[in-house]
Write a protein that holds these residues in place. Structure first.
Motif, PDB file in Angstrom:
ATOM      1  N   ALA A  40       0.722  -1.224  -0.101  1.00 53.63           N
ATOM      2  CA  ALA A  40       0.276   0.025   0.007  1.00 53.63           C
ATOM      3  C   ALA A  40       0.976   1.083   0.064  1.00 53.63           C
ATOM      4  O   ALA A  40       1.857   1.573   0.819  1.00 53.63           O
ATOM      5  CB  ALA A  40      -0.841   0.147   1.295  1.00 53.63           C
ATOM      6  N   ALA A  41       0.779   2.048  -1.103  1.00 59.20           N
ATOM      7  CA  ALA A  41       1.546   3.355  -1.109  1.00 59.20           C
ATOM      8  C   ALA A  41       0.830   4.300   0.004  1.00 59.20           C
ATOM      9  O   ALA A  41      -0.316   4.733  -0.364  1.00 59.20           O
ATOM     10  CB  ALA A  41       1.425   3.992  -2.438  1.00 59.20           C
ATOM     11  N   VAL A  42       1.311   4.768   1.054  1.00 55.94           N
ATOM     12  CA  VAL A  42       1.045   5.409   2.031  1.00 55.94           C
ATOM     13  C   VAL A  42       1.706   6.735   2.366  1.00 55.94           C
ATOM     14  O   VAL A  42       1.756   7.497   3.157  1.00 55.94           O
ATOM     15  CB  VAL A  42       0.694   4.653   3.349  1.00 55.94           C
ATOM     16  N   LYS A  43       2.603   7.007   1.386  1.00 50.86           N
ATOM     17  CA  LYS A  43       3.408   8.325   1.319  1.00 50.86           C
ATOM     18  C   LYS A  43       2.489   9.457   1.342  1.00 50.86           C
ATOM     19  O   LYS A  43       1.106   9.188   1.031  1.00 50.86           O
ATOM     20  CB  LYS A  43       4.319   8.306   0.181  1.00 50.86           C
ATOM     21  N   ALA A  44       2.988  10.444   1.611  1.00 48.05           N
ATOM     22  CA  ALA A  44       2.282  11.616   1.705  1.00 48.05           C
ATOM     23  C   ALA A  44       0.962  11.687   2.441  1.00 48.05           C
ATOM     24  O   ALA A  44       0.056  12.084   2.143  1.00 48.05           O
ATOM     25  CB  ALA A  44       1.948  12.353   0.164  1.00 48.05           C
ATOM     26  N   ALA A  46      -0.585   9.290   3.438  1.00 44.48           N
ATOM     27  CA  ALA A  46      -1.507   8.518   2.827  1.00 44.48           C
ATOM     28  C   ALA A  46      -2.397   9.264   1.977  1.00 44.48           C
ATOM     29  O   ALA A  46      -3.719   9.312   2.058  1.00 44.48           O
ATOM     30  CB  ALA A  46      -2.191   7.562   3.823  1.00 44.48           C
ATOM     31  N   TYR A  47      -1.824   9.935   0.941  1.00 43.04           N
ATOM     32  CA  TYR A  47      -2.304  10.826  -0.110  1.00 43.04           C
ATOM     33  C   TYR A  47      -3.432  11.859   0.799  1.00 43.04           C
ATOM     34  O   TYR A  47      -4.590  11.940   0.259  1.00 43.04           O
ATOM     35  CB  TYR A  47      -3.073   9.885  -1.219  1.00 43.04           C
ATOM     36  N   GLY A  48      -2.896  12.321   1.839  1.00 38.03           N
ATOM     37  CA  GLY A  48      -3.838  13.157   2.525  1.00 38.03           C
ATOM     38  C   GLY A  48      -4.917  12.636   3.482  1.00 38.03           C
ATOM     39  O   GLY A  48      -5.712  13.274   4.068  1.00 38.03           O
ATOM     40  N   VAL A  88      10.870   2.312   1.216  1.00 37.04           N
ATOM     41  CA  VAL A  88      11.167   3.638   0.944  1.00 37.04           C
ATOM     42  C   VAL A  88      11.345   3.871  -0.713  1.00 37.04           C
ATOM     43  O   VAL A  88      12.245   3.116  -1.229  1.00 37.04           O
ATOM     44  CB  VAL A  88      12.387   4.343   1.623  1.00 37.04           C
ATOM     45  N   PHE A  89      10.610   4.540  -1.369  1.00 37.30           N
ATOM     46  CA  PHE A  89      10.663   4.679  -2.716  1.00 37.30           C
ATOM     47  C   PHE A  89      11.871   5.321  -3.642  1.00 37.30           C
ATOM     48  O   PHE A  89      11.820   5.031  -4.745  1.00 37.30           O
ATOM     49  CB  PHE A  89       9.235   5.043  -3.340  1.00 37.30           C
ATOM     50  N   GLY A  90      12.579   5.981  -2.802  1.00 38.66           N
ATOM     51  CA  GLY A  90      13.839   6.548  -3.470  1.00 38.66           C
ATOM     52  C   GLY A  90      15.116   6.320  -2.439  1.00 38.66           C
ATOM     53  O   GLY A  90      14.930   6.005  -1.138  1.00 38.66           O
ATOM     54  N   ALA A 215       3.963  -2.394 -10.682  1.00 41.07           N
ATOM     55  CA  ALA A 215       2.773  -2.089 -11.006  1.00 41.07           C
ATOM     56  C   ALA A 215       2.105  -1.006  -9.923  1.00 41.07           C
ATOM     57  O   ALA A 215       2.093  -1.361  -8.610  1.00 41.07           O
ATOM     58  CB  ALA A 215       1.634  -3.296 -11.035  1.00 41.07           C
ATOM     59  N   ASN A 216       1.897   0.208 -10.286  1.00 46.37           N
ATOM     60  CA  ASN A 216       1.053   1.137  -9.539  1.00 46.37           C
ATOM     61  C   ASN A 216      -0.215   0.911  -9.807  1.00 46.37           C
ATOM     62  O   ASN A 216      -0.642  -0.192 -10.353  1.00 46.37           O
ATOM     63  CB  ASN A 216       1.582   2.636  -9.936  1.00 46.37           C
ATOM     64  N   SER A 217      -1.187   1.681  -9.415  1.00 44.19           N
ATOM     65  CA  SER A 217      -2.510   1.485  -9.425  1.00 44.19           C
ATOM     66  C   SER A 217      -3.162   1.182 -10.891  1.00 44.19           C
ATOM     67  O   SER A 217      -3.827   0.351 -11.055  1.00 44.19           O
ATOM     68  CB  SER A 217      -3.505   2.838  -9.076  1.00 44.19           C
ATOM     69  N   VAL A 231       2.382  -5.545  -5.815  1.00 45.02           N
ATOM     70  CA  VAL A 231       1.726  -4.507  -6.851  1.00 45.02           C
ATOM     71  C   VAL A 231       2.006  -3.516  -5.624  1.00 45.02           C
ATOM     72  O   VAL A 231       1.821  -3.538  -4.539  1.00 45.02           O
ATOM     73  CB  VAL A 231       0.479  -4.540  -7.302  1.00 45.02           C
ATOM     74  N   ARG A 232       1.934  -2.248  -6.222  1.00 42.23           N
ATOM     75  CA  ARG A 232       2.068  -0.930  -5.246  1.00 42.23           C
ATOM     76  C   ARG A 232       1.171   0.078  -5.537  1.00 42.23           C
ATOM     77  O   ARG A 232       1.373   1.197  -5.906  1.00 42.23           O
ATOM     78  CB  ARG A 232       3.649  -0.290  -5.463  1.00 42.23           C
ATOM     79  N   PRO A 233      -0.111  -0.085  -5.232  1.00 39.54           N
ATOM     80  CA  PRO A 233      -1.099   0.882  -5.599  1.00 39.54           C
ATOM     81  C   PRO A 233      -1.223   1.853  -4.570  1.00 39.54           C
ATOM     82  O   PRO A 233      -1.141   1.622  -3.312  1.00 39.54           O
ATOM     83  CB  PRO A 233      -2.557  -0.115  -5.652  1.00 39.54           C
ATOM     84  N   GLY A 234      -1.577   3.278  -5.068  1.00 39.71           N
ATOM     85  CA  GLY A 234      -1.895   4.210  -4.161  1.00 39.71           C
ATOM     86  C   GLY A 234      -3.086   4.776  -4.485  1.00 39.71           C
ATOM     87  O   GLY A 234      -4.142   4.263  -3.351  1.00 39.71           O
ATOM     88  N   ILE A 235      -3.217   5.541  -5.473  1.00 38.37           N
ATOM     89  CA  ILE A 235      -4.579   6.244  -5.500  1.00 38.37           C
ATOM     90  C   ILE A 235      -5.957   5.299  -5.660  1.00 38.37           C
ATOM     91  O   ILE A 235      -6.980   5.611  -5.107  1.00 38.37           O
ATOM     92  CB  ILE A 235      -4.625   7.136  -6.774  1.00 38.37           C
ATOM     93  N   ALA A 236      -5.888   4.093  -6.061  1.00 36.77           N
ATOM     94  CA  ALA A 236      -6.898   3.279  -6.230  1.00 36.77           C
ATOM     95  C   ALA A 236      -7.416   2.786  -4.666  1.00 36.77           C
ATOM     96  O   ALA A 236      -8.432   2.603  -4.479  1.00 36.77           O
ATOM     97  CB  ALA A 236      -6.499   1.886  -6.797  1.00 36.77           C
ATOM     98  N   PRO A 366      -6.445  13.826  -9.406  1.00 39.97           N
ATOM     99  CA  PRO A 366      -7.135  13.883  -8.058  1.00 39.97           C
ATOM    100  C   PRO A 366      -6.088  13.890  -6.935  1.00 39.97           C
ATOM    101  O   PRO A 366      -5.950  14.229  -5.694  1.00 39.97           O
ATOM    102  CB  PRO A 366      -8.036  12.710  -8.082  1.00 39.97           C
ATOM    103  N   TYR A 367      -4.824  13.045  -7.564  1.00 42.38           N
ATOM    104  CA  TYR A 367      -3.806  12.927  -6.335  1.00 42.38           C
ATOM    105  C   TYR A 367      -3.510  14.228  -5.747  1.00 42.38           C
ATOM    106  O   TYR A 367      -3.028  14.255  -4.458  1.00 42.38           O
ATOM    107  CB  TYR A 367      -2.563  12.465  -7.083  1.00 42.38           C
ATOM    108  N   GLU A 368      -3.294  15.314  -6.608  1.00 39.80           N
ATOM    109  CA  GLU A 368      -2.664  16.438  -6.117  1.00 39.80           C
ATOM    110  C   GLU A 368      -3.547  17.137  -5.187  1.00 39.80           C
ATOM    111  O   GLU A 368      -3.304  17.781  -4.105  1.00 39.80           O
ATOM    112  CB  GLU A 368      -2.315  17.343  -7.432  1.00 39.80           C
TER     113      GLU A 368
HETATM  114  C1  PLP Z   1       7.393   4.040  -6.883  1.00 41.63           C
HETATM  115  C2  PLP Z   1       6.017   4.392  -6.810  1.00 41.63           C
HETATM  116  N1  PLP Z   1       5.120   3.000  -6.469  1.00 41.63           N
HETATM  117  C3  PLP Z   1       3.830   3.212  -6.735  1.00 41.63           C
HETATM  118  C4  PLP Z   1       3.163   4.308  -6.583  1.00 41.63           C
HETATM  119  C5  PLP Z   1       1.706   4.511  -6.441  1.00 41.63           C
HETATM  120  O1  PLP Z   1       0.982   5.295  -7.461  1.00 41.63           O
HETATM  121  P1  PLP Z   1      -0.430   5.323  -7.788  1.00 41.63           P
HETATM  122  O2  PLP Z   1      -0.863   6.010  -6.746  1.00 41.63           O
HETATM  123  O3  PLP Z   1      -0.529   5.731  -9.119  1.00 41.63           O
HETATM  124  O4  PLP Z   1      -0.970   3.976  -7.534  1.00 41.63           O
HETATM  125  C6  PLP Z   1       4.082   5.642  -6.666  1.00 41.63           C
HETATM  126  C7  PLP Z   1       3.348   6.827  -6.633  1.00 41.63           C
HETATM  127  O5  PLP Z   1       3.532   7.741  -7.271  1.00 41.63           O
HETATM  128  C8  PLP Z   1       5.556   5.444  -6.765  1.00 41.63           C
HETATM  129  O6  PLP Z   1       6.115   6.480  -6.793  1.00 41.63           O
END
Ligand code: PLP
Length: 394
Positions: A40-44, A46-48, A88-90, A215-217, A231-236, A366-368
């Motif tokens: 689960a992408a919970v950065k930022a 958790a997208y607010g 951590v994505f970076g 895979a992102n969302s 898989v690494r979905p965030g926005i979905a 919508p992310y922003e």
């Molecule tokens: C490396 C990485 N994986 C996954 C995601 C999740 O992306 P999304 O919100 O489009 O599913 C992001 C977000 O930008 C990302 O930077």
């Protein structure tokens, strides 16, 4: 449940439906291909939506992986008792590593220097007994995103360093798609082919990561062949389609955040009355203007001046007129019966005030809009079954 703060009556409130997030995760899981797990992408924040309440809710539903962008987010998760794997994505700068590694973290690396920095940070921690396991590293490959990582022909050196240096291990090899949210699958197919070729080349060199992930969302929804191990979905997860082209694929997901804000002042104005800074709007007819306690300092974009809509409590929508101010905005409510204290809804799931609608009008995503819902906005949680439900400052 904490006692509601009376001051919140004056505040914009983001209501976050944790059960919707859990249900979105469950729906995404049903679509996973080939036994992939879900990160689960919970950065930022958790997208607010609130990092800890969201991560705790997802952890309670069995999510074992979380993706973040900053070391602070790792610390918040660990301090908050989240025990899963955190990627951590970076790459992180060397000074951030010693305090982080003992907390347990999976790190992305893009260069041999990144790998060496983690190994250097790990060595004294291992010697002091503060780190019991090799640090799991995930090598990022740039297959077309143009953001981090070597191109496919440069990945072997980084992966070799991760496999060979003391104190670290080659855990993952990952890539990120630039155009998976578009109707044309060709750019994603090309990136994925480059990724597969890079994995094959690594395997030929005896370098086999435990986890492949890409895979992102958008790719989770539309490109099952890219699901691999994670898989690494965030926005979905937060209930939104990554882009209008994927609205149908995301139709069974539920937007989890609704923003509402109090009306503070109502006035009837004659035709010709100008409103807000720059007089960028003038009433074309006699109408009623409601002032709302929400502005760009709360994350409602100034670019929504004359473009945004709010849902009114009695039904119907009203246009944001004149420039959005730092703390306030004005609505042309026509003849709607509104009074101070009533609450209007913005950034709701669907309809004219929905995040997707506003994003399309503003030329953004919508992310922003969600990620910018600011710290002055009170978060109120529903569902989730956790002690975090209730009011919380943003
Ligand atoms: C490396 C990485 N994986 C996954 C995601 C999740 O992306 P999304 O919100 O489009 O599913 C992001 C977000 O930008 C990302 O930077």
């Amino acid at each position: 449940m904490p006692t509601p703060d009376p001051l919140d009556a004056a505040a914009p409130v983001a209501t976050i439906d944790l059960d919707a997030i859990a249900a979105n995760a469950a729906r995404l899981r049903t679509r996973l291909h080939g036994g992939a797990d879900l990160l689960a992408a919970v950065k930022a924040d958790a997208y607010g939506h609130g990092l800890l309440p969201v991560a705790r809710t997802l952890a309670a539903t069995g999510v074992r992986w979380f993706g973040v962008a900053t070391p602070h987010e790792v610390r918040t998760l660990r301090d908050g008792g989240v025990a899963g794997r955190i990627l951590v994505f970076g790459p992180l700068p060397a000074p951030a590593l010693p305090p982080l590694l003992p907390r347990g973290v999976d790190l992305s690396v893009a260069t041999t220097d990144d790998v060496a920095a983690v190994a250097d940070a790990a060595a004294p921690l291992r010697a002091a007994g503060e780190l019991r396991e090799d640090v799991p590293l995930h090598v990022a490959i740039d297959t077309g995103m143009g953001r981090i990582g070597p191109p496919p022909d440069g990945v072997a050196a980084v992966a070799r360093a991760a496999a060979d240096l003391e104190g670290v291990r080659l855990e993952g090899v990952w890539t990120h798609f630039a155009r998976a949210d578009e109707a044309d699958p060709a750019p994603t197919d090309a990136q994925h082919a480059a990724y597969l070729a890079a994995l094959d080349a690594l395997a030929a060199d005896g370098l086999t990561p435990t986890l492949a992930h890409a895979a992102n969302s958008a790719a989770t929804l539309a490109h099952p062949a890219t699901h691999h191990d994670l898989v690494r979905p965030g926005i979905a997860l937060y209930g939104h389609a990554p882009a209008p082209d994927l609205a149908d694929a995301a139709a069974d997901l539920t937007p989890a955040l609704t923003l509402d804000a109090p009306v503070t002042f109502v006035k009837d104005v004659p035709a010709g009355t100008a409103v807000s800074y720059g007089h960028a709007w003038t009433a074309p007819r006699a109408t009623r203007i409601a002032t709302v306690r929400l502005g760009y300092a709360d994350g409602y974009p100034r670019a929504a001046s004359n473009l945004g809509d709010a849902h009114l409590p009695g039904g119907g929508a009203a246009r944001v007129v004149g420039r959005v101010c730092m703390d306030q905005l004005m609505l042309d409510v026509g003849d709607a019966d509104l009074e101070p204290g009533d609450r209007v809804t913005l950034l709701a799931g669907a309809g004219p005030a929905g995040a997707a609608t506003l994003a399309a009008r503003l030329g953004t995503i919508p992310y922003e809009l969600l990620a910018r819902v600011g710290p002055r906005v009170v978060r109120r949680y529903r569902g989730g079954g956790s002690p975090s439900s209730g009011d919380a400052p943003g």
